[in-house]
Design a protein around this motif. Structure first.
Motif, short mmCIF file in Angstrom:
data_model
loop_
_atom_site.label_atom_id
_atom_site.label_comp_id
_atom_site.label_asym_id
_atom_site.label_seq_id
_atom_site.Cartn_x
_atom_site.Cartn_y
_atom_site.Cartn_z
N ILE A 78 0.74 -1.30 0.00
CA ILE A 78 0.06 -0.08 -0.02
C ILE A 78 0.99 1.39 0.05
O ILE A 78 1.80 1.24 0.62
N ARG A 79 0.59 2.11 -0.86
CA ARG A 79 1.24 3.58 -0.70
C ARG A 79 0.13 4.40 -0.75
O ARG A 79 -0.80 4.60 -1.55
N ASP A 80 0.07 5.29 0.18
CA ASP A 80 -0.88 6.33 0.65
C ASP A 80 -0.18 7.81 1.03
O ASP A 80 -0.03 7.75 2.21
N ASP A 81 0.06 8.59 0.11
CA ASP A 81 0.58 9.86 0.64
C ASP A 81 0.13 11.10 -0.38
O ASP A 81 -0.84 10.64 -1.40
N ALA A 82 0.44 12.27 -0.39
CA ALA A 82 0.10 13.27 -1.07
C ALA A 82 0.08 13.08 -2.63
O ALA A 82 -0.65 13.58 -3.53
N THR A 83 1.32 12.20 -2.99
CA THR A 83 1.48 12.11 -4.62
C THR A 83 1.24 10.74 -5.13
O THR A 83 1.01 10.70 -6.21
N ARG A 84 1.35 9.76 -4.26
CA ARG A 84 1.34 8.50 -4.72
C ARG A 84 0.20 7.41 -4.04
O ARG A 84 0.36 7.57 -2.78
N ARG A 85 -0.63 7.01 -4.30
CA ARG A 85 -1.49 6.12 -3.79
C ARG A 85 -1.67 4.89 -4.63
O ARG A 85 -1.75 5.03 -5.94
N GLY A 86 -2.21 4.02 -4.12
CA GLY A 86 -2.08 2.53 -4.69
C GLY A 86 -2.04 1.41 -3.78
O GLY A 86 -1.52 1.49 -2.91
N LEU A 87 -3.01 0.26 -4.22
CA LEU A 87 -2.98 -1.02 -3.49
C LEU A 87 -2.42 -2.08 -4.43
O LEU A 87 -3.20 -2.35 -5.57
N ALA A 88 -1.54 -3.10 -4.03
CA ALA A 88 -1.28 -4.04 -4.88
C ALA A 88 -1.41 -5.31 -4.19
O ALA A 88 -0.57 -5.27 -2.99
N VAL A 89 -1.81 -6.43 -4.79
CA VAL A 89 -2.04 -7.55 -3.76
C VAL A 89 -1.47 -8.78 -4.65
O VAL A 89 -1.75 -9.00 -6.08
N SER A 90 -0.71 -9.59 -4.10
CA SER A 90 0.05 -10.70 -4.97
C SER A 90 -0.03 -12.12 -4.15
O SER A 90 -0.91 -11.98 -2.86
N ARG A 91 0.42 -13.12 -4.17
CA ARG A 91 0.17 -14.48 -3.38
C ARG A 91 1.75 -14.76 -3.34
O ARG A 91 2.59 -14.43 -4.15
N CYS A 92 1.90 -15.74 -2.41
CA CYS A 92 3.35 -16.37 -2.44
C CYS A 92 3.13 -17.37 -3.45
O CYS A 92 2.25 -18.26 -3.38
N LEU A 93 4.27 -17.54 -4.26
CA LEU A 93 4.16 -18.08 -5.71
C LEU A 93 5.23 -19.42 -5.61
O LEU A 93 6.30 -19.20 -5.28
N PRO A 94 5.08 -20.36 -6.32
CA PRO A 94 6.16 -21.28 -6.46
C PRO A 94 7.19 -20.82 -7.38
O PRO A 94 7.03 -20.04 -8.36
N THR A 95 8.59 -21.47 -7.02
CA THR A 95 9.48 -21.17 -8.07
C THR A 95 9.64 -21.92 -9.25
O THR A 95 8.89 -22.90 -9.04
N GLY A 96 10.24 -21.68 -10.29
CA GLY A 96 10.20 -22.40 -11.53
C GLY A 96 11.21 -22.14 -12.50
O GLY A 96 12.23 -21.44 -12.13
N GLN A 97 11.08 -22.72 -13.85
CA GLN A 97 12.04 -22.19 -14.81
C GLN A 97 11.61 -21.57 -15.94
O GLN A 97 12.60 -20.98 -16.80
#
Length: 482
Positions: free
Chosen positions: A139-158
Protein backbone atom coordinates in the motif's frame (compact mmCIF):
# COMPACT_ATOMS: atom_id res chain seq x y z
CA UNK A 1 25.82 -62.17 1.00
CA UNK A 2 26.78 -61.17 -2.55
CA UNK A 3 28.52 -57.82 -3.25
CA UNK A 4 25.44 -56.60 -5.13
CA UNK A 5 23.25 -57.35 -2.12
CA UNK A 6 25.48 -55.17 0.03
CA UNK A 7 25.74 -52.31 -2.43
CA UNK A 8 22.09 -52.07 -3.56
CA UNK A 9 20.57 -50.80 -0.26
CA UNK A 10 23.30 -48.17 0.06
CA UNK A 11 22.76 -47.08 -3.53
CA UNK A 12 18.99 -46.75 -3.05
CA UNK A 13 19.46 -44.76 0.14
CA UNK A 14 21.98 -42.43 -1.52
CA UNK A 15 19.74 -41.93 -4.55
CA UNK A 16 16.73 -41.18 -2.34
CA UNK A 17 18.67 -38.60 -0.33
CA UNK A 18 20.04 -36.94 -3.46
CA UNK A 19 16.64 -36.74 -5.20
CA UNK A 20 14.73 -35.21 -2.35
CA UNK A 21 17.52 -32.80 -1.49
CA UNK A 22 17.36 -31.46 -5.05
CA UNK A 23 13.56 -31.18 -4.87
CA UNK A 24 13.36 -29.47 -1.51
CA UNK A 25 16.67 -27.67 -1.00
CA UNK A 26 15.84 -24.35 0.55
CA UNK A 27 17.28 -22.02 3.12
CA UNK A 28 14.98 -23.33 5.83
CA UNK A 29 12.55 -26.09 6.71
CA UNK A 30 9.53 -26.69 8.90
CA UNK A 31 8.43 -30.17 9.83
CA UNK A 32 5.56 -31.56 11.92
CA UNK A 33 2.53 -33.84 11.72
CA UNK A 34 0.28 -30.78 11.74
CA UNK A 35 0.27 -27.69 9.50
CA UNK A 36 3.33 -25.53 10.14
CA UNK A 37 4.66 -22.41 8.49
CA UNK A 38 8.14 -20.95 8.34
CA UNK A 39 9.22 -17.75 6.61
CA UNK A 40 12.77 -16.56 6.10
CA UNK A 41 13.99 -13.52 4.20
CA UNK A 42 15.92 -14.65 1.14
CA UNK A 43 19.09 -12.69 1.89
CA UNK A 44 19.94 -14.76 4.98
CA UNK A 45 22.59 -17.44 4.69
CA UNK A 46 21.67 -21.10 4.90
CA UNK A 47 22.48 -23.25 7.91
CA UNK A 48 23.57 -26.85 8.50
CA UNK A 49 22.10 -30.02 7.04
CA UNK A 50 19.66 -32.02 9.14
CA UNK A 51 18.14 -35.42 8.42
CA UNK A 52 14.39 -35.88 8.65
CA UNK A 53 12.60 -39.22 8.55
CA UNK A 54 9.28 -39.16 6.68
CA UNK A 55 7.42 -42.39 7.28
CA UNK A 56 3.90 -41.20 6.41
CA UNK A 57 2.50 -38.94 3.69
CA UNK A 58 3.69 -35.36 3.98
CA UNK A 59 2.29 -32.44 2.00
CA UNK A 60 4.79 -29.69 1.26
CA UNK A 61 4.45 -26.23 -0.29
CA UNK A 62 7.69 -24.41 -1.06
CA UNK A 63 6.93 -20.84 -2.14
CA UNK A 64 8.47 -17.42 -2.70
CA UNK A 65 6.84 -14.28 -1.24
CA UNK A 66 8.16 -11.17 -3.02
CA UNK A 67 7.64 -7.69 -1.59
CA UNK A 68 7.37 -4.41 -3.51
CA UNK A 69 10.68 -3.04 -4.73
CA UNK A 70 10.66 0.21 -2.73
CA UNK A 71 9.04 1.76 0.30
CA UNK A 72 9.07 4.75 2.65
CA UNK A 73 7.20 6.11 5.65
CA UNK A 74 3.95 6.25 3.66
CA UNK A 75 4.19 2.64 2.47
CA UNK A 76 3.03 -0.53 4.17
CA UNK A 77 3.82 -4.10 3.15
CA UNK A 78 2.76 -7.32 4.79
CA UNK A 79 2.05 -10.97 4.15
CA UNK A 80 -1.11 -12.60 5.50
CA UNK A 81 -1.41 -16.38 5.89
CA UNK A 82 -4.74 -18.06 6.65
CA UNK A 83 -5.59 -21.70 7.41
CA UNK A 84 -8.87 -22.72 5.77
CA UNK A 85 -8.56 -26.50 6.16
CA UNK A 86 -11.40 -27.70 8.41
CA UNK A 87 -9.62 -30.95 9.29
CA UNK A 88 -6.51 -29.22 10.58
CA UNK A 89 -5.96 -29.63 14.33
CA UNK A 90 -2.78 -27.64 14.89
CA UNK A 91 -2.41 -25.27 17.82
CA UNK A 92 -2.03 -21.50 18.07
CA UNK A 93 1.12 -19.81 16.70
CA UNK A 94 4.11 -20.64 18.88
CA UNK A 95 6.75 -18.36 17.35
CA UNK A 96 7.14 -15.69 14.70
CA UNK A 97 9.20 -15.77 11.52
CA UNK A 98 13.01 -15.98 11.45
CA UNK A 99 13.90 -19.67 11.38
CA UNK A 100 11.25 -20.68 13.90
CA UNK A 101 8.13 -22.57 12.78
CA UNK A 102 4.68 -21.09 13.25
CA UNK A 103 1.84 -23.48 14.02
CA UNK A 104 -1.30 -22.08 12.40
CA UNK A 105 -4.64 -23.38 13.66
CA UNK A 106 -7.77 -23.76 11.54
CA UNK A 107 -9.66 -20.56 10.79
CA UNK A 108 -6.79 -18.41 12.03
CA UNK A 109 -4.63 -15.81 10.35
CA UNK A 110 -1.00 -14.82 10.76
CA UNK A 111 0.47 -11.51 9.52
CA UNK A 112 4.00 -10.21 9.23
CA UNK A 113 5.37 -6.92 7.93
CA UNK A 114 7.74 -7.17 4.97
CA UNK A 115 10.79 -5.15 4.04
CA UNK A 116 10.97 -3.69 0.55
CA UNK A 117 12.72 -5.45 -2.34
CA UNK A 118 13.00 -8.81 -0.58
CA UNK A 119 12.03 -12.39 -1.32
CA UNK A 120 10.78 -14.36 1.65
CA UNK A 121 10.87 -18.14 1.49
CA UNK A 122 7.68 -19.78 2.72
CA UNK A 123 7.39 -23.48 3.45
CA UNK A 124 4.14 -25.00 4.61
CA UNK A 125 4.23 -28.67 5.56
CA UNK A 126 1.82 -31.12 7.07
CA UNK A 127 -1.10 -33.28 6.05
CA UNK A 128 -3.32 -30.24 5.43
CA UNK A 129 -0.79 -27.80 3.97
CA UNK A 130 -3.01 -27.25 0.91
CA UNK A 131 -5.47 -25.40 3.14
CA UNK A 132 -3.15 -22.46 3.85
CA UNK A 133 -3.69 -19.41 1.63
CA UNK A 134 -1.43 -16.38 1.31
CA UNK A 135 -1.76 -12.74 0.29
CA UNK A 136 0.92 -10.07 -0.06
CA UNK A 137 -0.23 -6.47 0.32
CA UNK A 138 1.64 -3.35 -0.79
CA UNK A 139 0.00 0.00 0.00
CA UNK A 140 1.19 3.50 -0.84
CA UNK A 141 -0.86 6.41 0.53
CA UNK A 142 0.55 9.92 0.51
CA UNK A 143 -0.07 13.24 -1.20
CA UNK A 144 1.50 12.19 -4.51
CA UNK A 145 1.29 8.41 -4.68
CA UNK A 146 -1.60 6.13 -3.85
CA UNK A 147 -2.21 2.54 -4.76
CA UNK A 148 -2.84 -0.99 -3.49
CA UNK A 149 -1.24 -4.07 -5.02
CA UNK A 150 -2.01 -7.64 -3.91
CA UNK A 151 -0.09 -10.78 -4.85
CA UNK A 152 0.39 -14.31 -3.49
CA UNK A 153 3.32 -16.41 -2.41
CA UNK A 154 4.15 -18.32 -5.57
CA UNK A 155 6.13 -21.43 -6.55
CA UNK A 156 9.57 -20.97 -8.02
CA UNK A 157 10.19 -22.43 -11.47
CA UNK A 158 12.16 -22.35 -14.70
CA UNK A 159 9.78 -20.60 -17.10
CA UNK A 160 7.34 -17.71 -16.69
CA UNK A 161 5.33 -15.46 -19.02
CA UNK A 162 4.15 -11.90 -18.37
CA UNK A 163 1.78 -9.77 -20.46
CA UNK A 164 -0.23 -6.59 -19.98
CA UNK A 165 2.89 -4.41 -19.67
CA UNK A 166 2.99 -0.80 -20.84
CA UNK A 167 6.41 0.89 -21.11
CA UNK A 168 5.29 4.22 -22.60
CA UNK A 169 5.53 7.55 -20.79
CA UNK A 170 3.30 7.49 -17.73
CA UNK A 171 4.03 3.88 -16.74
CA UNK A 172 6.71 2.14 -14.70
CA UNK A 173 7.34 -1.61 -14.96
CA UNK A 174 9.91 -3.64 -13.02
CA UNK A 175 10.65 -7.36 -13.19
CA UNK A 176 11.69 -8.77 -9.80
CA UNK A 177 13.81 -11.95 -9.93
CA UNK A 178 14.51 -13.91 -6.75
CA UNK A 179 17.19 -16.60 -6.56
CA UNK A 180 16.53 -18.88 -3.54
CA UNK A 181 19.56 -21.12 -4.08
CA UNK A 182 23.23 -21.06 -3.14
CA UNK A 183 24.66 -20.46 -6.63
CA UNK A 184 24.26 -17.70 -9.21
CA UNK A 185 21.61 -18.18 -11.92
CA UNK A 186 21.58 -16.85 -15.50
CA UNK A 187 18.11 -15.73 -16.59
CA UNK A 188 17.10 -15.35 -20.24
CA UNK A 189 14.48 -12.67 -21.00
CA UNK A 190 12.65 -12.30 -24.32
CA UNK A 191 10.41 -9.39 -25.28
CA UNK A 192 7.34 -9.36 -27.55
CA UNK A 193 5.36 -6.50 -29.10
CA UNK A 194 2.65 -6.02 -31.73
CA UNK A 195 5.31 -6.55 -34.42
CA UNK A 196 6.79 -9.75 -32.96
CA UNK A 197 9.76 -10.81 -30.85
CA UNK A 198 12.27 -8.03 -30.30
CA UNK A 199 15.83 -7.71 -29.07
CA UNK A 200 16.42 -6.63 -25.47
CA UNK A 201 20.15 -5.99 -26.00
CA UNK A 202 22.00 -6.11 -22.65
CA UNK A 203 18.79 -7.08 -20.83
CA UNK A 204 18.48 -10.39 -22.70
CA UNK A 205 20.66 -12.28 -20.19
CA UNK A 206 20.66 -11.34 -16.52
CA UNK A 207 22.74 -12.85 -13.72
CA UNK A 208 20.91 -13.14 -10.39
CA UNK A 209 23.40 -13.74 -7.54
CA UNK A 210 22.79 -16.50 -5.03
CA UNK A 211 20.21 -15.82 -2.30
CA UNK A 212 19.32 -12.40 -3.66
CA UNK A 213 16.76 -10.35 -5.56
CA UNK A 214 17.55 -8.47 -8.78
CA UNK A 215 15.37 -5.81 -10.38
CA UNK A 216 15.09 -5.32 -14.15
CA UNK A 217 13.64 -2.02 -15.39
CA UNK A 218 11.39 -3.13 -18.27
CA UNK A 219 10.77 0.47 -19.37
CA UNK A 220 14.48 0.63 -20.21
CA UNK A 221 14.68 -2.90 -21.63
CA UNK A 222 11.82 -2.29 -24.09
CA UNK A 223 10.86 1.41 -24.02
CA UNK A 224 7.87 3.10 -25.62
CA UNK A 225 5.65 0.03 -26.10
CA UNK A 226 2.00 0.00 -25.02
CA UNK A 227 1.42 -3.73 -25.60
CA UNK A 228 4.48 -5.61 -24.35
CA UNK A 229 4.94 -9.17 -23.11
CA UNK A 230 7.98 -11.01 -21.75
CA UNK A 231 9.17 -14.56 -21.18
CA UNK A 232 11.61 -15.47 -18.39
CA UNK A 233 13.59 -18.72 -18.49
CA UNK A 234 16.39 -20.46 -16.62
CA UNK A 235 18.03 -23.70 -17.76
CA UNK A 236 19.74 -24.56 -14.49
CA UNK A 237 18.21 -23.97 -11.07
CA UNK A 238 14.96 -22.15 -10.33
CA UNK A 239 13.78 -18.61 -9.95
CA UNK A 240 10.94 -16.62 -8.42
CA UNK A 241 9.51 -13.89 -10.65
CA UNK A 242 6.87 -11.17 -10.51
CA UNK A 243 6.31 -7.87 -12.36
CA UNK A 244 5.39 -4.69 -10.49
CA UNK A 245 3.80 -1.81 -12.40
CA UNK A 246 2.69 1.73 -11.58
CA UNK A 247 0.75 4.23 -13.64
CA UNK A 248 1.91 7.81 -13.05
CA UNK A 249 0.93 11.32 -14.06
CA UNK A 250 3.99 13.49 -13.59
CA UNK A 251 4.97 13.03 -9.95
CA UNK A 252 1.54 11.69 -9.04
CA UNK A 253 0.75 7.99 -9.13
CA UNK A 254 -2.52 6.71 -10.58
CA UNK A 255 -2.20 3.21 -9.11
CA UNK A 256 -0.06 0.11 -8.82
CA UNK A 257 -0.39 -3.61 -9.46
CA UNK A 258 1.49 -6.87 -9.23
CA UNK A 259 1.43 -8.92 -12.45
CA UNK A 260 1.27 -12.61 -11.61
CA UNK A 261 3.46 -14.93 -13.71
CA UNK A 262 1.85 -17.33 -16.17
CA UNK A 263 3.55 -20.72 -15.96
CA UNK A 264 1.93 -22.45 -18.91
CA UNK A 265 0.26 -20.94 -22.01
CA UNK A 266 -3.13 -22.48 -22.74
CA UNK A 267 -5.83 -22.59 -25.40
CA UNK A 268 -8.70 -21.37 -23.19
CA UNK A 269 -8.10 -18.40 -20.91
CA UNK A 270 -10.46 -16.91 -18.33
CA UNK A 271 -9.93 -13.37 -17.01
CA UNK A 272 -12.50 -12.80 -14.31
CA UNK A 273 -12.87 -9.24 -13.11
CA UNK A 274 -13.75 -6.46 -15.57
CA UNK A 275 -15.08 -3.66 -13.38
CA UNK A 276 -18.23 -1.78 -14.36
CA UNK A 277 -17.41 1.77 -15.42
CA UNK A 278 -13.68 1.14 -15.19
CA UNK A 279 -11.46 3.35 -17.31
CA UNK A 280 -9.58 2.05 -20.35
CA UNK A 281 -10.21 -1.70 -19.95
CA UNK A 282 -7.98 -3.51 -22.45
CA UNK A 283 -7.19 -7.11 -23.29
CA UNK A 284 -3.71 -8.13 -24.46
CA UNK A 285 -3.03 -11.53 -26.04
CA UNK A 286 0.29 -13.12 -27.06
CA UNK A 287 0.48 -16.13 -29.40
CA UNK A 288 3.42 -17.98 -27.86
CA UNK A 289 4.18 -20.92 -30.18
CA UNK A 290 2.56 -20.47 -33.58
CA UNK A 291 -0.15 -18.49 -35.37
CA UNK A 292 -3.42 -18.68 -33.44
CA UNK A 293 -7.08 -18.29 -34.39
CA UNK A 294 -8.98 -16.79 -31.46
CA UNK A 295 -12.49 -15.85 -30.37
CA UNK A 296 -13.21 -13.52 -27.45
CA UNK A 297 -16.41 -13.72 -25.42
CA UNK A 298 -17.75 -11.65 -22.53
CA UNK A 299 -19.82 -13.09 -19.68
CA UNK A 300 -22.02 -10.71 -17.68
CA UNK A 301 -25.03 -11.08 -15.42
CA UNK A 302 -27.11 -11.07 -18.64
CA UNK A 303 -25.28 -14.00 -20.27
CA UNK A 304 -22.39 -14.70 -22.65
CA UNK A 305 -21.88 -12.90 -25.96
CA UNK A 306 -18.99 -12.57 -28.45
CA UNK A 307 -16.90 -9.42 -28.53
CA UNK A 308 -17.73 -7.51 -31.70
CA UNK A 309 -14.99 -7.94 -34.30
CA UNK A 310 -13.18 -10.61 -32.29
CA UNK A 311 -14.49 -13.88 -33.71
CA UNK A 312 -12.15 -16.27 -35.54
CA UNK A 313 -9.36 -13.73 -35.94
CA UNK A 314 -5.68 -14.43 -36.53
CA UNK A 315 -2.88 -13.52 -34.14
CA UNK A 316 0.53 -14.19 -35.74
CA UNK A 317 3.17 -16.11 -33.78
CA UNK A 318 5.12 -14.12 -31.17
CA UNK A 319 2.98 -11.00 -31.60
CA UNK A 320 0.85 -9.17 -29.04
CA UNK A 321 -2.70 -8.12 -29.99
CA UNK A 322 -4.57 -5.40 -28.11
CA UNK A 323 -8.39 -5.20 -27.76
CA UNK A 324 -10.34 -2.25 -26.33
CA UNK A 325 -13.20 -3.48 -24.11
CA UNK A 326 -14.66 -0.11 -23.01
CA UNK A 327 -17.63 0.04 -25.37
CA UNK A 328 -18.47 -3.64 -24.94
CA UNK A 329 -18.40 -3.68 -21.14
CA UNK A 330 -19.99 -0.32 -20.40
CA UNK A 331 -21.55 -0.26 -16.95
CA UNK A 332 -21.48 -4.03 -16.36
CA UNK A 333 -19.08 -6.23 -14.42
CA UNK A 334 -17.81 -8.98 -16.69
CA UNK A 335 -15.55 -11.96 -17.33
CA UNK A 336 -13.44 -12.29 -20.48
CA UNK A 337 -13.09 -15.74 -22.09
CA UNK A 338 -10.49 -16.27 -24.81
CA UNK A 339 -10.70 -19.45 -26.92
CA UNK A 340 -7.93 -20.44 -29.31
CA UNK A 341 -6.64 -23.33 -31.41
CA UNK A 342 -3.09 -22.70 -30.09
CA UNK A 343 -1.53 -21.84 -26.70
CA UNK A 344 -1.74 -18.21 -25.59
CA UNK A 345 -1.03 -15.93 -22.68
CA UNK A 346 -3.35 -13.01 -21.96
CA UNK A 347 -3.95 -10.21 -19.49
CA UNK A 348 -6.53 -7.55 -18.70
CA UNK A 349 -5.61 -3.98 -17.73
CA UNK A 350 -7.94 -1.28 -16.40
CA UNK A 351 -8.20 1.70 -14.05
CA UNK A 352 -10.61 1.35 -11.14
CA UNK A 353 -12.28 4.47 -9.77
CA UNK A 354 -13.54 5.09 -6.22
CA UNK A 355 -14.81 8.63 -5.77
CA UNK A 356 -11.72 10.79 -6.41
CA UNK A 357 -9.19 7.96 -6.25
CA UNK A 358 -8.02 5.77 -9.13
CA UNK A 359 -5.97 2.59 -9.03
CA UNK A 360 -4.37 0.45 -11.73
CA UNK A 361 -5.22 -3.23 -12.17
CA UNK A 362 -3.57 -5.98 -14.22
CA UNK A 363 -5.15 -9.46 -14.23
CA UNK A 364 -3.63 -12.52 -15.90
CA UNK A 365 -5.32 -15.74 -16.99
CA UNK A 366 -6.26 -17.68 -13.88
CA UNK A 367 -6.72 -21.19 -12.56
CA UNK A 368 -10.06 -22.62 -11.47
CA UNK A 369 -11.14 -23.59 -7.97
CA UNK A 370 -11.30 -27.38 -8.09
CA UNK A 371 -11.31 -28.33 -4.40
CA UNK A 372 -10.52 -25.53 -1.96
CA UNK A 373 -9.70 -21.83 -2.26
CA UNK A 374 -8.45 -19.88 0.76
CA UNK A 375 -8.23 -16.08 0.97
CA UNK A 376 -6.68 -14.33 3.99
CA UNK A 377 -8.47 -11.02 4.60
CA UNK A 378 -5.87 -8.64 5.97
CA UNK A 379 -6.12 -5.91 8.57
CA UNK A 380 -5.58 -3.40 5.72
CA UNK A 381 -8.91 -4.41 4.12
CA UNK A 382 -11.98 -2.17 4.34
CA UNK A 383 -14.19 -4.10 1.87
CA UNK A 384 -14.03 -7.36 -0.11
CA UNK A 385 -15.94 -8.36 -3.25
CA UNK A 386 -15.79 -11.76 -4.95
CA UNK A 387 -16.35 -12.17 -8.71
CA UNK A 388 -17.42 -15.68 -9.80
CA UNK A 389 -17.62 -17.20 -13.28
CA UNK A 390 -18.87 -20.77 -13.76
CA UNK A 391 -18.31 -22.84 -16.90
CA UNK A 392 -21.03 -25.26 -15.74
CA UNK A 393 -23.78 -24.65 -13.19
CA UNK A 394 -22.30 -24.74 -9.69
CA UNK A 395 -23.10 -24.04 -6.06
CA UNK A 396 -20.37 -21.94 -4.51
CA UNK A 397 -19.99 -21.92 -0.71
CA UNK A 398 -18.16 -19.18 1.18
CA UNK A 399 -17.37 -19.21 4.90
CA UNK A 400 -15.40 -16.59 6.83
CA UNK A 401 -13.59 -17.52 10.06
CA UNK A 402 -11.83 -15.59 12.80
CA UNK A 403 -9.85 -17.48 15.44
CA UNK A 404 -11.55 -20.67 14.32
CA UNK A 405 -15.11 -19.33 14.75
CA UNK A 406 -17.58 -18.79 11.90
CA UNK A 407 -18.22 -15.09 11.28
CA UNK A 408 -20.30 -15.36 8.13
CA UNK A 409 -21.32 -17.93 5.56
CA UNK A 410 -23.27 -17.95 2.31
CA UNK A 411 -24.03 -20.16 -0.66
CA UNK A 412 -24.54 -18.87 -4.21
CA UNK A 413 -25.87 -20.71 -7.25
CA UNK A 414 -24.09 -19.63 -10.44
CA UNK A 415 -25.57 -20.81 -13.72
CA UNK A 416 -23.56 -22.26 -16.60
CA UNK A 417 -21.64 -19.55 -18.42
CA UNK A 418 -22.77 -16.96 -15.89
CA UNK A 419 -21.06 -14.19 -13.92
CA UNK A 420 -21.93 -13.21 -10.36
CA UNK A 421 -20.54 -10.68 -7.88
CA UNK A 422 -20.68 -11.44 -4.15
CA UNK A 423 -20.11 -8.84 -1.46
CA UNK A 424 -18.79 -9.84 1.91
CA UNK A 425 -20.55 -7.96 4.73
CA UNK A 426 -18.77 -4.82 5.95
CA UNK A 427 -19.36 -6.00 9.52
CA UNK A 428 -17.04 -8.91 8.78
CA UNK A 429 -14.07 -6.69 9.56
CA UNK A 430 -10.50 -7.61 8.84
CA UNK A 431 -8.07 -10.39 9.77
CA UNK A 432 -10.37 -13.23 8.76
CA UNK A 433 -9.93 -16.37 6.68
CA UNK A 434 -12.33 -16.92 3.76
CA UNK A 435 -12.83 -20.56 2.74
CA UNK A 436 -14.30 -21.13 -0.75
CA UNK A 437 -15.54 -24.41 -2.24
CA UNK A 438 -17.61 -25.43 -5.25
CA UNK A 439 -19.60 -28.58 -5.97
CA UNK A 440 -18.45 -28.46 -9.63
CA UNK A 441 -15.13 -27.80 -11.39
CA UNK A 442 -14.74 -24.92 -13.82
CA UNK A 443 -15.36 -22.12 -11.30
CA UNK A 444 -13.10 -19.06 -11.57
CA UNK A 445 -12.95 -16.52 -8.74
CA UNK A 446 -11.37 -13.11 -8.25
CA UNK A 447 -11.21 -11.18 -4.97
CA UNK A 448 -11.38 -7.39 -5.00
CA UNK A 449 -9.70 -5.84 -1.95
CA UNK A 450 -10.49 -2.26 -0.98
CA UNK A 451 -8.43 -0.06 1.33
CA UNK A 452 -9.89 3.29 2.46
CA UNK A 453 -7.89 6.48 1.94
CA UNK A 454 -8.71 10.17 1.91
CA UNK A 455 -10.94 10.83 -1.08
CA UNK A 456 -11.81 7.19 -1.81
CA UNK A 457 -10.50 3.64 -1.83
CA UNK A 458 -7.53 2.08 -3.55
CA UNK A 459 -8.29 -1.38 -4.92
CA UNK A 460 -6.54 -4.56 -6.03
CA UNK A 461 -7.61 -7.79 -7.69
CA UNK A 462 -6.24 -11.22 -6.77
CA UNK A 463 -7.27 -14.66 -7.94
CA UNK A 464 -8.62 -17.43 -5.71
CA UNK A 465 -7.61 -20.92 -6.78
CA UNK A 466 -6.29 -24.24 -5.52
CA UNK A 467 -2.69 -24.19 -4.35
CA UNK A 468 0.11 -26.41 -5.71
CA UNK A 469 1.45 -29.06 -3.34
CA UNK A 470 3.95 -31.91 -3.37
CA UNK A 471 3.38 -35.25 -1.61
CA UNK A 472 6.26 -37.13 -0.03
CA UNK A 473 6.28 -40.48 1.75
CA UNK A 474 8.69 -43.12 3.00
CA UNK A 475 12.01 -41.31 2.57
CA UNK A 476 14.81 -39.85 4.64
CA UNK A 477 15.39 -36.35 3.36
CA UNK A 478 18.43 -34.12 3.72
CA UNK A 479 17.08 -30.64 4.35
CA UNK A 480 18.95 -27.40 4.91
CA UNK A 481 17.80 -25.74 8.11
CA UNK A 482 18.36 -22.03 8.62
Amino acid sequence: MTPNAKILPKFKDTLSRFFFFIVLRRIFVVFSIGTFISILVGSNMAGPIEQVDVSSQKIVRDLSCMSWRDGDFSSEQKVSLGNGEVYSTTSDPVSLLQAEPVSLGFGKIFEQKLKENKSYGLMVSGEHAAGVGSSIFSIRDDATRRGLAVSRCLPTGQEFWFSGINTTSGYEAFLQLANPDNSDIVVSINGFTATGETSLAQFRRIVVPALSVRTVDLTRALPGVDTAAFSVRVSDGRIGAVVQVEAVNGVNALGRSFIQPITSPRETIVLNGVLAKSKAPKLQILATETDAIITIRLATADGVFPLSGAEEILIPQSTVANFDLASAVGDQNATVIVESDQPLVASLTQFSVSRKVTDYEVLTGQEQVRELGVLPISSVTSKTLIDVYAVESANVSLTAYANGDVLWEASEYVGAGSFARLKLPDALGAKAVLRVTSDQPGVFMTAWTYHSTKGGSVTAASTISDVPVTSLAGARINLRVS
